[in-house]
Design an enzyme around this catalytic site. Structure first.
Site, PDB file in Angstrom:
ATOM      1  N   ASP A   1       0.859  -1.190   0.000  1.00 24.50           N
ATOM      2  CA  ASP A   1       0.000   0.000   0.000  1.00 24.50           C
ATOM      3  C   ASP A   1       0.893   1.237   0.000  1.00 24.50           C
ATOM      4  O   ASP A   1       1.843   1.336   0.782  1.00 24.50           O
ATOM      5  CB  ASP A   1      -0.907  -0.014   1.230  1.00 24.50           C
ATOM      6  CG  ASP A   1      -2.030   1.010   1.121  1.00 24.50           C
ATOM      7  OD1 ASP A   1      -3.191   0.594   1.138  1.00 24.50           O
ATOM      8  OD2 ASP A   1      -1.748   2.220   1.022  1.00 24.50           O
ATOM      9  N   ILE A   2       0.588   2.175  -0.880  1.00 28.71           N
ATOM     10  CA  ILE A   2       1.439   3.357  -1.061  1.00 28.71           C
ATOM     11  C   ILE A   2       1.319   4.344   0.114  1.00 28.71           C
ATOM     12  O   ILE A   2       2.214   5.153   0.341  1.00 28.71           O
ATOM     13  CB  ILE A   2       1.091   4.029  -2.414  1.00 28.71           C
ATOM     14  CG1 ILE A   2       2.266   4.759  -2.996  1.00 28.71           C
ATOM     15  CG2 ILE A   2      -0.111   4.923  -2.325  1.00 28.71           C
ATOM     16  CD1 ILE A   2       2.067   5.164  -4.457  1.00 28.71           C
TER      17      ILE A   2
ATOM     18  N   GLN B   1     -14.291   2.955   1.583  1.00 22.63           N
ATOM     19  CA  GLN B   1     -13.667   2.526   0.316  1.00 22.63           C
ATOM     20  C   GLN B   1     -13.334   3.742  -0.543  1.00 22.63           C
ATOM     21  O   GLN B   1     -14.155   4.659  -0.701  1.00 22.63           O
ATOM     22  CB  GLN B   1     -14.600   1.582  -0.466  1.00 22.63           C
ATOM     23  CG  GLN B   1     -13.916   0.995  -1.706  1.00 22.63           C
ATOM     24  CD  GLN B   1     -14.778   0.001  -2.474  1.00 22.63           C
ATOM     25  OE1 GLN B   1     -15.987  -0.146  -2.205  1.00 22.63           O
ATOM     26  NE2 GLN B   1     -14.181  -0.681  -3.429  1.00 22.63           N
TER      27      GLN B   1
ATOM     28  N   HIS C   1     -10.384  -5.204  -2.793  1.00 24.55           N
ATOM     29  CA  HIS C   1      -9.062  -5.429  -2.202  1.00 24.55           C
ATOM     30  C   HIS C   1      -9.195  -5.725  -0.717  1.00 24.55           C
ATOM     31  O   HIS C   1     -10.107  -5.246  -0.053  1.00 24.55           O
ATOM     32  CB  HIS C   1      -8.123  -4.234  -2.421  1.00 24.55           C
ATOM     33  CG  HIS C   1      -8.690  -2.925  -2.007  1.00 24.55           C
ATOM     34  ND1 HIS C   1      -9.571  -2.223  -2.787  1.00 24.55           N
ATOM     35  CD2 HIS C   1      -8.511  -2.179  -0.888  1.00 24.55           C
ATOM     36  CE1 HIS C   1      -9.900  -1.101  -2.173  1.00 24.55           C
ATOM     37  NE2 HIS C   1      -9.282  -1.054  -1.012  1.00 24.55           N
ATOM     38  N   PHE C   2      -8.252  -6.526  -0.246  1.00 29.99           N
ATOM     39  CA  PHE C   2      -8.133  -6.835   1.181  1.00 29.99           C
ATOM     40  C   PHE C   2      -6.855  -6.191   1.686  1.00 29.99           C
ATOM     41  O   PHE C   2      -5.792  -6.347   1.090  1.00 29.99           O
ATOM     42  CB  PHE C   2      -8.085  -8.356   1.411  1.00 29.99           C
ATOM     43  CG  PHE C   2      -9.413  -9.026   1.218  1.00 29.99           C
ATOM     44  CD1 PHE C   2      -9.872  -9.335  -0.067  1.00 29.99           C
ATOM     45  CD2 PHE C   2     -10.219  -9.330   2.295  1.00 29.99           C
ATOM     46  CE1 PHE C   2     -11.114  -9.935  -0.258  1.00 29.99           C
ATOM     47  CE2 PHE C   2     -11.462  -9.939   2.113  1.00 29.99           C
ATOM     48  CZ  PHE C   2     -11.907 -10.239   0.842  1.00 29.99           C
ATOM     49  N   HIS C   3      -6.978  -5.466   2.805  1.00 30.97           N
ATOM     50  CA  HIS C   3      -5.813  -4.885   3.471  1.00 30.97           C
ATOM     51  C   HIS C   3      -5.243  -5.915   4.441  1.00 30.97           C
ATOM     52  O   HIS C   3      -5.982  -6.458   5.270  1.00 30.97           O
ATOM     53  CB  HIS C   3      -6.214  -3.655   4.296  1.00 30.97           C
ATOM     54  CG  HIS C   3      -6.754  -2.510   3.509  1.00 30.97           C
ATOM     55  ND1 HIS C   3      -5.990  -1.429   3.153  1.00 30.97           N
ATOM     56  CD2 HIS C   3      -7.992  -2.266   3.008  1.00 30.97           C
ATOM     57  CE1 HIS C   3      -6.737  -0.559   2.480  1.00 30.97           C
ATOM     58  NE2 HIS C   3      -7.957  -1.040   2.375  1.00 30.97           N
TER      59      HIS C   3
HETATM   60  P1  5GP Z   1      -9.729   1.616   0.418  1.00 32.11           P
HETATM   61  O1  5GP Z   1     -10.041   2.855   1.185  1.00 32.11           O
HETATM   62  O2  5GP Z   1     -10.383   1.682  -0.942  1.00 32.11           O
HETATM   63  O3  5GP Z   1     -10.034   0.362   1.155  1.00 32.11           O
HETATM   64  O4  5GP Z   1      -8.175   1.589   0.260  1.00 32.11           O
HETATM   65  C1  5GP Z   1      -7.475   1.957  -0.872  1.00 32.11           C
HETATM   66  C2  5GP Z   1      -6.023   1.825  -0.508  1.00 32.11           C
HETATM   67  O5  5GP Z   1      -5.277   1.957  -1.692  1.00 32.11           O
HETATM   68  C3  5GP Z   1      -5.520   2.885   0.473  1.00 32.11           C
HETATM   69  O6  5GP Z   1      -4.960   2.246   1.602  1.00 32.11           O
HETATM   70  C4  5GP Z   1      -4.481   3.652  -0.333  1.00 32.11           C
HETATM   71  O7  5GP Z   1      -3.382   4.028   0.451  1.00 32.11           O
HETATM   72  C5  5GP Z   1      -4.102   2.675  -1.418  1.00 32.11           C
HETATM   73  N1  5GP Z   1      -3.712   3.287  -2.669  1.00 32.11           N
HETATM   74  C6  5GP Z   1      -4.329   4.307  -3.321  1.00 32.11           C
HETATM   75  N2  5GP Z   1      -3.712   4.570  -4.484  1.00 32.11           N
HETATM   76  C7  5GP Z   1      -2.680   3.694  -4.583  1.00 32.11           C
HETATM   77  C8  5GP Z   1      -1.681   3.474  -5.580  1.00 32.11           C
HETATM   78  O8  5GP Z   1      -1.595   4.127  -6.613  1.00 32.11           O
HETATM   79  N3  5GP Z   1      -0.789   2.469  -5.336  1.00 32.11           N
HETATM   80  C9  5GP Z   1      -0.841   1.706  -4.212  1.00 32.11           C
HETATM   81  N4  5GP Z   1       0.067   0.752  -4.075  1.00 32.11           N
HETATM   82  N5  5GP Z   1      -1.770   1.886  -3.249  1.00 32.11           N
HETATM   83  C10 5GP Z   1      -2.683   2.875  -3.439  1.00 32.11           C
END
Ligand code: 5GP
Length: 143
Positions: A34-35, A97, A103-105
């Protein structure tokens, strides 16, 4: 609920249009750092089959994804010398989200160490690269 947008950032990562620090790939799943990590070793596991989130996912795609989620949970725990692992997964904006490809963290946890806020701070690429190597090494030694 809106549909699946093939221009979402994870679809671009899957197509190789945007780089990532990849840690694992198989026929059904891709895992990468995660970035904006909430903790050291924060990894995302995504299915190759498109779905917006868990709510519209094909159950068969989920069945082929979950072994990768388990594999990465084990590898992240070992690589990071973590005491536990949290798995988080959000569906739709109200839940948190922000990227609309399922996706799974995978979040390594230690007693008394709180998670950083969601999506708050970009990690240094060299740190992500170093952690990705550690996780890949743990995956390799678990085979
Ligand atoms: P969500 O809130 O949708 O569950 O999480 C999205 C996740 O994607 C966040 O933790 C965010 O830091 C990560 N993320 C967003 N853009 C990018 C990207 O371009 N590359 C990577 N590796 N992670 C990303």
């Amino acid at each position: 609920m809106n549909g699946y947008d093939p221009q979402n950032i994870f679809a671009k990562i899957l197509r190789g249009e945007i780089p990532c620090h990849k840690v694992y790939e198989d026929a059904h799943a891709l895992a990468f750092m995660d970035i904006m990590p909430r903790c050291d070793g924060h990894v995302l596991v995504i299915p190759k089959m498109p779905s917006r989130n868990l709510l519209d996912a094909n159950p068969e795609a989920l069945a082929t994804l979950m072994p990768a989620v388990q594999k990465l949970a084990r590898a992240c725990k070992a690589a990071m010398a973590a005491e536990g692992i949290s798995i988080e997964q959000y569906n739709e904006p109200a839940s948190g989200q922000t990227v609309y490809h399922l996706h799974f963290h995978i979040l390594p946890r230690w007693e008394g160490v709180k998670l950083k806020p969601h999506g708050a701070e970009m990690a240094k690429p060299e740190v992500l690269a170093m952690l990705a190597e550690k996780i890949k090494a743990a995956l390799a030694s678990s085979v």
